[in-house]
Structure formats: structure tokens, C-alpha cells
Design a protein around this motif. Structure first.
Motif, PDB file in Angstrom:
ATOM      1  N   LEU A 166       8.302  72.253  15.560  1.00  0.00           N
ATOM      2  CA  LEU A 166       7.921  73.212  14.526  1.00  0.00           C
ATOM      3  C   LEU A 166       8.371  74.625  14.914  1.00  0.00           C
ATOM      4  CD1 LEU A 166       6.304  73.776  11.881  1.00  0.00           C
ATOM      5  CD2 LEU A 166       4.324  74.131  13.353  1.00  0.00           C
TER       6      LEU A 166
ATOM      7  N   ARG B 206      11.382  76.796  12.935  1.00  0.00           N
ATOM      8  CA  ARG B 206      10.694  77.677  12.006  1.00  0.00           C
ATOM      9  C   ARG B 206      11.693  78.317  11.062  1.00  0.00           C
ATOM     10  NH1 ARG B 206       9.950  81.942   9.663  1.00  0.00           N
ATOM     11  NH2 ARG B 206      11.808  82.783  10.611  1.00  0.00           N
ATOM     12  N   HIS B 207      11.337  78.337   9.793  1.00  0.00           N
ATOM     13  CA  HIS B 207      12.189  79.003   8.813  1.00  0.00           C
ATOM     14  C   HIS B 207      11.354  79.410   7.617  1.00  0.00           C
ATOM     15  CE1 HIS B 207      12.156  74.796   7.497  1.00  0.00           C
ATOM     16  NE2 HIS B 207      12.378  75.250   6.278  1.00  0.00           N
ATOM     17  N   SER B 208      11.787  80.447   6.968  1.00  0.00           N
ATOM     18  CA  SER B 208      11.127  80.898   5.751  1.00  0.00           C
ATOM     19  C   SER B 208      11.770  80.215   4.561  1.00  0.00           C
ATOM     20  CB  SER B 208      11.278  82.414   5.607  1.00  0.00           C
ATOM     21  OG  SER B 208      10.594  83.062   6.647  1.00  0.00           O
ATOM     22  N   ASN B 209      10.970  80.008   3.532  1.00  0.00           N
ATOM     23  CA  ASN B 209      11.487  79.397   2.317  1.00  0.00           C
ATOM     24  C   ASN B 209      10.990  80.209   1.124  1.00  0.00           C
ATOM     25  OD1 ASN B 209      12.168  77.770   0.132  1.00  0.00           O
ATOM     26  ND2 ASN B 209      11.851  75.892   1.292  1.00  0.00           N
TER      27      ASN B 209
ATOM     28  N   GLN C 199       1.696  80.960   8.653  1.00  0.00           N
ATOM     29  CA  GLN C 199       2.930  80.402   8.082  1.00  0.00           C
ATOM     30  C   GLN C 199       3.311  79.102   8.799  1.00  0.00           C
ATOM     31  OE1 GLN C 199       6.505  82.789   8.375  1.00  0.00           O
ATOM     32  NE2 GLN C 199       7.566  81.541   6.870  1.00  0.00           N
TER      33      GLN C 199
ATOM     34  N   GLN D 129       3.549  75.289   7.251  1.00  0.00           N
ATOM     35  CA  GLN D 129       4.738  74.446   7.383  1.00  0.00           C
ATOM     36  C   GLN D 129       4.370  73.100   8.007  1.00  0.00           C
ATOM     37  OE1 GLN D 129       8.159  76.535   8.877  1.00  0.00           O
ATOM     38  NE2 GLN D 129       9.296  74.653   9.219  1.00  0.00           N
TER      39      GLN D 129
ATOM     40  N   ASN E 253       5.337  75.611   2.781  1.00  0.00           N
ATOM     41  CA  ASN E 253       6.182  76.600   3.443  1.00  0.00           C
ATOM     42  C   ASN E 253       5.906  77.930   2.785  1.00  0.00           C
ATOM     43  OD1 ASN E 253       8.160  77.992   4.966  1.00  0.00           O
ATOM     44  ND2 ASN E 253       9.375  76.120   5.097  1.00  0.00           N
TER      45      ASN E 253
ATOM     46  N   PRO F  16       7.727  73.730  -0.963  1.00  0.00           N
ATOM     47  CA  PRO F  16       9.166  74.033  -1.068  1.00  0.00           C
ATOM     48  C   PRO F  16       9.808  73.304  -2.239  1.00  0.00           C
ATOM     49  CG  PRO F  16       8.597  73.306   1.164  1.00  0.00           C
ATOM     50  CD  PRO F  16       7.392  73.093   0.303  1.00  0.00           C
TER      51      PRO F  16
ATOM     52  N   ASP G 112      14.497  71.461   0.589  1.00  0.00           N
ATOM     53  CA  ASP G 112      14.658  71.786   2.001  1.00  0.00           C
ATOM     54  C   ASP G 112      15.813  72.763   2.154  1.00  0.00           C
ATOM     55  OD1 ASP G 112      12.580  70.213   2.892  1.00  0.00           O
ATOM     56  OD2 ASP G 112      13.851  68.443   3.179  1.00  0.00           O
TER      57      ASP G 112
END
Length: 184
Positions: free
Chosen positions: A6, A10-13, A119, A123, A128, A163, A166
């Protein structure tokens, strides 16, 4: 999802649909935020939740601030619609307290850690989001409309939802340019 995976992925959406986290899932997200580093146990956080029609109220606050800066109608309308990009927006506030051992910056960083933990928890639960800040976070008019005190500071707006799709895998950075071993 494994905790290490994780963190490493990690990434923002920004493309979010219904549903937003609710019930036990939302409670878990808040619990994760409340585990942020907290020197002297000051609990320097507040989470203001906007969901459903309340997002329009946040949009009105942002639109009013945009108008007060003298922006054009298009910018004002963009600000009004911003909170509608996700089914939930959580405004994370550093509730700063004067303390001789815990400076303001440390309390603000603690609130930032709370936001990131929330956050990440979202996730891990299959949701997300995206952490947005911008000038709204520093606007005293926005602070006033949200009922914040003079010493309080918004550290970000956490947009949460499911989301739409993806995102591509996050680019991995080489480590060496960011690490320096002192004395070598």
C-alpha cells in the motif's frame, strides 16, 4: 492489501464516484487519522465532513472566497463545483495550541500525517481519493465560514470516493538523488 505494498503504491485518484466510505469504513478511516504522530498528546486535528448536499455548501464557501478575490464568473463557478468532484470531501484542520515544546509547524505536520493516514486507509478499504490544498486552505474568509479560530490552519481537503477506474502504476523514483548520508 499488504501495508508495505500500500505504501509503495500510494497514489491519488481524482476520478471518484459514489459510494463514499460510510459507517464502519468511515470510522476506520477516522481512526487511522487519529493515529498520526502527536507530540505531547495535543490531538491537533479536526475533520470537517461534507457529503451529499453539504458539498454544495462547501462549494458556496469556495465560490464566495473566489469572488472576494475579484475572479471572473468562470473561476467562481469552477470553485462552486469543485467539491462535487467526489462524493465526500473532508477538510482537515490543524487545531494549533500554544505549547513550549511542540511548535506550530509540528502540529500542522501532525494534521498532514492524519490526512495521509486517512487517504491510505481509504485506499486499503477499496476507496481512493486525492489531497487538494490550494489557496483556499489559507484564505481567512474560508476559515471564518468554516468556524475556525485564528490559530487554526487547513492542511488540505481530502476528496474521497470509489475510483472510476484504476490509474496507471505510479512512477518509481531512483532513491539516490533524494538521500544523503552525512559525513560521506
Amino acid at each position: 492489501m499488504d501495508a508495505l505494498q500500500l505504501l509503495l503504491n500510494r497514489h491519488s485518484n481524482p476520478r471518484l464516484n459514489e459510494p463514499a466510505p460510510a459507517g464502519e469504513q468511515l470510522e476506520t478511516i477516522f481512526k487511522a487519522g487519529l493515529r498520526a504522530p502527536d507530540h505531547a498528546g495535543l490531538t491537533p486535528w479536526e475533520f470537517i465532513v461534507f457529503e451529499g448536499e453539504q458539498r454544495q455548501l462547501l462549494g458556496d464557501i469556495l465560490a464566495n472566497a473566489t469572488a472576494a478575490k475579484g475572479n471572473d464568473a468562470e473561476a467562481i463557478e469552477g470553485a462552486r463545483k469543485a467539491p462535487l468532484r467526489a462524493p465526500m470531501v473532508i477538510t482537515v484542520v490543524a487545531k494549533v495550541t500554544e505549547h513550549d515544546k511542540v511548535p506550530r509547524l509540528e502540529q500542522e505536520l501532525s494534521a498532514g500525517c492524519a490526512l495521509l493516514s486517512m487517504q491510505m486507509a481509504a485506499q486499503a478499504l477499496g476507496f481512493n481519493g486525492i489531497w487538494r490544498t490550494g489557496w483556499f486552505a489559507f484564505d481567512r474568509g474560508v476559515h471564518s465560514e468554516l468556524g475556525l479560530k485564528e490559530q487554526d490552519q487547513i492542511v488540505g481537503f481530502l476528496y474521497l470516493g470509489t475510483p472510476q477506474k484504476d490509474l496507471r502504476k505510479v512512477t518509481e523514483h531512483e532513491i539516490a538523488p533524494f538521500v544523503r548520508y552525512f559525513g560521506q
